[in-house]
Design an enzyme around this catalytic site. Structure first.
Site, PDB file in Angstrom:
ATOM      1  N   CYS A  77       0.821  -1.210   0.000  1.00 55.02           N
ATOM      2  CA  CYS A  77       0.000   0.000   0.000  1.00 55.02           C
ATOM      3  C   CYS A  77       0.862   1.270   0.000  1.00 55.02           C
ATOM      4  CB  CYS A  77      -0.987  -0.066   1.158  1.00 55.02           C
ATOM      5  SG  CYS A  77      -2.456   0.894   0.841  1.00 55.02           S
ATOM      6  N   HIS A 168      -3.206  -4.985   1.876  1.00 55.53           N
ATOM      7  CA  HIS A 168      -2.544  -5.325   3.142  1.00 55.53           C
ATOM      8  C   HIS A 168      -2.632  -6.832   3.426  1.00 55.53           C
ATOM      9  CE1 HIS A 168      -2.181  -1.170   4.814  1.00 55.53           C
ATOM     10  NE2 HIS A 168      -3.137  -0.952   3.938  1.00 55.53           N
ATOM     11  N   GLU A 170      -0.810  -8.307   5.567  1.00 49.60           N
ATOM     12  CA  GLU A 170      -0.465  -8.479   6.990  1.00 49.60           C
ATOM     13  C   GLU A 170      -1.691  -8.349   7.895  1.00 49.60           C
ATOM     14  OE1 GLU A 170      -0.113  -5.851   5.259  1.00 49.60           O
ATOM     15  OE2 GLU A 170      -0.551  -4.083   6.473  1.00 49.60           O
TER      16      GLU A 170
END
Ligand code: GLN
Length: 190
Positions: A77, A168, A170
């Site tokens: 991002c 994302h 994560e």
């Protein structure tokens, strides 16, 4: 192997957690000295303008030198925006190492955030991906490999040792994308 996570702003802890789920040691990096001895670096999502303002000129120039010398970096991002050579509406890139142009906030506003599943080249199918004010890749050069798209927009790409994603990984429990990056770091060490 030690993978650094740029820790100036954004989703830092979440990347550390994903790496630790894979048994990979990581280090949160805020200064030039912190870059010594790393094998790879993740640039997290957050706000690219804020991250670039918090980084000193010396720190940014060291990141540029490392990226140019083939050091593996993965930008998610805002991290992808930092690594792009072109940013729509801006004259120059920040680190500027992957030959792509990005359009910031192309996926909409914060309230338009969404989660979807992507089929990603070399990684697998149905990979969960969270988009938060995500940039899209609006142009990529001939040496860039597009790896995933969402509604016809390129959202993940790789050029040599640089990997980028609009979204994302994560923020999900799926570690396949981090595993892929760890593989890039390993290949670089051989
Ligand atoms: N829109 C942000 C930027 O321009 C990126 C958002 C994110 O990292 N989730 O930097």
């Amino acid at each position: 192997m030690i993978v650094g996570v740029l820790g100036l702003q954004g989703a830092v802890r979440e990347h550390v957690a994903s790496l630790s789920r894979l048994g990979i040691e990581s280090r949160v990096v805020k200064t030039t000295d912190g870059l010594d001895g790393l094998d790879g670096l993740i640039l997290p999502g957050g706000e690219s303008t804020a991250i670039s303002l918090l980084a000193s000129d010396g720190f940014m120039s060291r990141l540029r030198t490392m990226a140019s010398s083939g050091f593996p970096m993965f930008g998610t991002c805002a991290g992808m925006i930092l690594l792009a050579t072109g940013i729509e509406g801006r004259q120059s890139g920040h680190i500027g190492r992957i030959d792509i142009t990005v359009s910031r906030n192309a996926s909409g506003r914060q309230v338009d955030s969404f989660e979807t599943f992507l089929d990603i080249e070399d990684i697998g199918n149905d990979v969960p991906a969270v988009f938060i004010r995500a940039p899209y890749i609006t142009r990529y050069g001939p040496t860039v490999r597009p790896m995933a798209s969402y509604k016809g927009q390129c959202v993940m790409a790789r050029e040599a040792s640089i990997l980028v994603a609009s979204f994302h990984p994560e923020l999900t429990d799926d570690t396949r994308i981090h595993e892929y990056f760890v593989g890039m770091v390993r290949d670089n060490e051989i």
